[in-house]
Write a protein that holds these residues in place. Sequence first.
Motif, PDB file in Angstrom:
ATOM      1  N   ASN A  99     -12.793 -36.007   1.651  1.00 14.02           N
ATOM      2  CA  ASN A  99     -13.381 -34.714   0.666  1.00 14.02           C
ATOM      3  C   ASN A  99     -14.138 -34.755  -0.990  1.00 14.02           C
ATOM      4  N   TYR A 100     -12.977 -36.104  -1.159  1.00 16.03           N
ATOM      5  CA  TYR A 100     -13.871 -36.705  -2.211  1.00 16.03           C
ATOM      6  C   TYR A 100     -15.455 -37.115  -2.342  1.00 16.03           C
ATOM      7  N   VAL A 101     -15.834 -37.994  -1.573  1.00 16.28           N
ATOM      8  CA  VAL A 101     -17.106 -38.211  -1.252  1.00 16.28           C
ATOM      9  C   VAL A 101     -17.651 -37.049  -1.209  1.00 16.28           C
ATOM     10  N   LEU A 102     -17.103 -36.249  -0.220  1.00 10.35           N
ATOM     11  CA  LEU A 102     -18.443 -34.539   0.225  1.00 10.35           C
ATOM     12  C   LEU A 102     -18.785 -34.015  -1.259  1.00 10.35           C
ATOM     13  N   VAL A 103     -17.688 -34.173  -2.016  1.00 15.12           N
ATOM     14  CA  VAL A 103     -17.768 -33.044  -3.362  1.00 15.12           C
ATOM     15  C   VAL A 103     -18.468 -34.119  -5.001  1.00 15.12           C
ATOM     16  N   ALA A 104     -18.241 -34.821  -4.547  1.00 14.47           N
ATOM     17  CA  ALA A 104     -18.387 -35.505  -5.983  1.00 14.47           C
ATOM     18  C   ALA A 104     -19.695 -35.871  -5.942  1.00 14.47           C
ATOM     19  N   VAL A 105     -19.892 -36.898  -4.788  1.00 12.46           N
ATOM     20  CA  VAL A 105     -21.404 -37.726  -5.164  1.00 12.46           C
ATOM     21  C   VAL A 105     -22.371 -35.900  -5.222  1.00 12.46           C
ATOM     22  N   PRO A 106     -22.608 -35.299  -4.866  1.00 14.62           N
ATOM     23  CA  PRO A 106     -23.686 -34.231  -4.515  1.00 14.62           C
ATOM     24  C   PRO A 106     -23.885 -33.758  -6.162  1.00 14.62           C
ATOM     25  N   LYS A 108     -21.982 -34.878  -8.865  1.00 10.16           N
ATOM     26  CA  LYS A 108     -22.341 -35.986  -9.794  1.00 10.16           C
ATOM     27  C   LYS A 108     -23.717 -35.738  -9.818  1.00 10.16           C
ATOM     28  N   LEU A 109     -25.157 -36.017  -8.290  1.00 14.44           N
ATOM     29  CA  LEU A 109     -26.196 -36.094  -8.205  1.00 14.44           C
ATOM     30  C   LEU A 109     -26.844 -35.151  -8.980  1.00 14.44           C
ATOM     31  N   ALA A 110     -26.481 -33.564  -8.799  1.00 16.31           N
ATOM     32  CA  ALA A 110     -26.798 -32.853  -9.053  1.00 16.31           C
ATOM     33  C   ALA A 110     -26.757 -32.571 -10.611  1.00 16.31           C
ATOM     34  N   ILE A 111     -26.275 -32.526 -10.887  1.00 18.28           N
ATOM     35  CA  ILE A 111     -25.647 -32.584 -12.786  1.00 18.28           C
ATOM     36  C   ILE A 111     -26.123 -33.658 -13.360  1.00 18.28           C
ATOM     37  N   ALA A 112     -26.544 -35.351 -12.594  1.00 14.47           N
ATOM     38  CA  ALA A 112     -27.618 -36.265 -13.345  1.00 14.47           C
ATOM     39  C   ALA A 112     -28.597 -35.838 -13.240  1.00 14.47           C
ATOM     40  N   LEU A 113     -29.021 -34.934 -12.379  1.00 14.90           N
ATOM     41  CA  LEU A 113     -31.132 -35.075 -12.019  1.00 14.90           C
ATOM     42  C   LEU A 113     -30.856 -33.946 -12.762  1.00 14.90           C
ATOM     43  N   GLY A 114     -29.742 -32.624 -13.106  1.00 13.78           N
ATOM     44  CA  GLY A 114     -30.299 -31.548 -13.928  1.00 13.78           C
ATOM     45  C   GLY A 114     -30.531 -32.009 -15.732  1.00 13.78           C
ATOM     46  N   ILE A 115     -29.717 -32.776 -15.896  1.00 10.60           N
ATOM     47  CA  ILE A 115     -30.039 -33.137 -17.404  1.00 10.60           C
ATOM     48  C   ILE A 115     -30.683 -33.859 -17.722  1.00 10.60           C
ATOM     49  N   ALA A 116     -31.235 -34.750 -16.202  1.00 11.90           N
ATOM     50  CA  ALA A 116     -32.652 -35.748 -16.625  1.00 11.90           C
ATOM     51  C   ALA A 116     -33.580 -34.738 -16.637  1.00 11.90           C
ATOM     52  N   LEU A 117     -33.698 -33.478 -16.153  1.00  8.46           N
ATOM     53  CA  LEU A 117     -34.941 -32.695 -16.504  1.00  8.46           C
ATOM     54  C   LEU A 117     -34.449 -32.188 -17.939  1.00  8.46           C
ATOM     55  N   TRP A 190     -17.776 -35.995 -14.609  1.00  5.23           N
ATOM     56  CA  TRP A 190     -18.197 -36.859 -16.020  1.00  5.23           C
ATOM     57  C   TRP A 190     -18.558 -38.252 -16.245  1.00  5.23           C
ATOM     58  N   GLN A 191     -19.196 -38.901 -15.491  1.00  8.80           N
ATOM     59  CA  GLN A 191     -19.938 -39.876 -15.612  1.00  8.80           C
ATOM     60  C   GLN A 191     -21.427 -40.203 -14.858  1.00  8.80           C
ATOM     61  N   PHE A 192     -21.603 -39.447 -15.159  1.00  8.76           N
ATOM     62  CA  PHE A 192     -23.176 -39.142 -13.970  1.00  8.76           C
ATOM     63  C   PHE A 192     -23.889 -39.758 -15.320  1.00  8.76           C
ATOM     64  N   GLY A 193     -23.605 -40.870 -16.474  1.00 10.41           N
ATOM     65  CA  GLY A 193     -24.916 -41.452 -17.156  1.00 10.41           C
ATOM     66  C   GLY A 193     -25.650 -42.054 -16.568  1.00 10.41           C
ATOM     67  N   ALA A 194     -25.425 -43.177 -15.282  1.00  5.94           N
ATOM     68  CA  ALA A 194     -25.837 -44.005 -15.078  1.00  5.94           C
ATOM     69  C   ALA A 194     -26.779 -43.296 -14.291  1.00  5.94           C
ATOM     70  N   PRO A 195     -26.739 -42.790 -13.074  1.00  3.46           N
ATOM     71  CA  PRO A 195     -28.361 -42.549 -12.456  1.00  3.46           C
ATOM     72  C   PRO A 195     -28.148 -40.721 -12.874  1.00  3.46           C
ATOM     73  N   MET A 196     -28.116 -41.174 -13.903  1.00  2.00           N
ATOM     74  CA  MET A 196     -29.224 -40.021 -14.839  1.00  2.00           C
ATOM     75  C   MET A 196     -29.932 -40.462 -15.377  1.00  2.00           C
ATOM     76  N   VAL A 197     -29.956 -41.625 -16.218  1.00  2.00           N
ATOM     77  CA  VAL A 197     -30.797 -42.549 -17.147  1.00  2.00           C
ATOM     78  C   VAL A 197     -31.585 -43.155 -15.251  1.00  2.00           C
ATOM     79  N   GLY A 247     -20.090 -46.067  -3.489  1.00  4.65           N
ATOM     80  CA  GLY A 247     -19.135 -46.076  -4.960  1.00  4.65           C
ATOM     81  C   GLY A 247     -17.664 -45.889  -5.049  1.00  4.65           C
ATOM     82  N   ALA A 248     -18.368 -44.309  -3.946  1.00  3.74           N
ATOM     83  CA  ALA A 248     -16.947 -42.820  -3.750  1.00  3.74           C
ATOM     84  C   ALA A 248     -16.561 -42.973  -3.153  1.00  3.74           C
ATOM     85  N   PHE A 249     -16.924 -44.002  -2.228  1.00  2.00           N
ATOM     86  CA  PHE A 249     -15.577 -44.748  -1.243  1.00  2.00           C
ATOM     87  C   PHE A 249     -14.872 -46.229  -1.221  1.00  2.00           C
ATOM     88  N   GLN A 250     -15.258 -46.294  -2.504  1.00  3.74           N
ATOM     89  CA  GLN A 250     -14.921 -47.680  -2.993  1.00  3.74           C
ATOM     90  C   GLN A 250     -13.588 -46.878  -4.330  1.00  3.74           C
TER      91      GLN A 250
END
Length: 322
Positions: A99-106, A108-117, A190-197, A247-250
């Motif tokens: 549940n955590y992986v399926l919710v947190a990962v998408p 996090k990536l969506a917000i990281a992509l939006g901020i990067a744009l 909240w820690q979306f900075g790494a994929p954002m870069v 990372g989410a699984f771990q």
Amino acid sequence: MTVTEPAISAGAVPPPYTSASRPRRRRPAGTSRGAAWVFLSPWVIGAALLTIGPMMASLILSFTDYDLFTQPEFVGLDNYQRMFFEDPRFWKSVGVTLNYVLVAVPLKLAIALGIALLLNRPRRGQGFYRSAFYAPSLLGASVAVAIVWRTLYSNDGVVDNTLNLFGLDIGGWISNPSLAIYVLVSLAVWQFGAPMVIFLAGLKQVPSELYDAAAVDGAGKWRTFWSVTWPLLSPVLFFNLVLEMIGAFQSFTSAYVVSGGRGGPIDSTLFYTLYLYDRAFTAFDMGYASAMAWFLLIVIAIVTALIFRSSRGWVHYVGEEK
């Protein structure tokens, strides 16, 4: 008539000795290989002693009954049988983690992509904004940050008091079994900075000529994104997806601190790694914990393989022929 090279007379200056005329000395074939192994030896020794060795030891321990204080006793597949058929908390931890992986990962990536744009557009103070958005990733899921998050979402915390201003009396999220998991999700997002870069670096590689051509054809923003940006950014998305999924699984630290190390309330935040830690260092059931660790490794390998296989249909590389 034969043309011959002029002889060098006495007192004449001989031609210069060039590298082309210098005889080449062949190095022994094993010399370069030996030098390579010398430089690689620290990594090879470290991998053997700190990674491969412990992995093989844990694999052997997964077939034993071991409590750290007595000699391991071989029990065959009993740990795996108990894990799959006799331990309801094991499956509870699997469900919470999925549940955590399926919710947190998408998210996090969506917000990281939006901020990067947004940051990809030239504006004043761009460097400051990039640093500010990347700063949470530098802090990471540390114990201090998790404690702050636990305070924010506790009873009478900042989040609770803010929602009360809008008439939403939810109470503390951490004490609510249906909301506690989303405290950890929000911390991960909240820690979306790494994929954002990484997304931002990928956006810089998209040729501007393609955007000009799309504008000439009358394409709007969404059409330009789906037809130009998304296909060329798909390899970067694929890279981020694999890293964030693993990372989410771990994930462990945030769940341990927020839940007080027990996965509460009612096991609603019982991550797989948290339950593994509980079996290993609280119950001292190292054999069972080793079996859980190998099951996690196999699941991550299978999910990663599925992502790689699915990438053939949605990841597009420049110059690739379909």
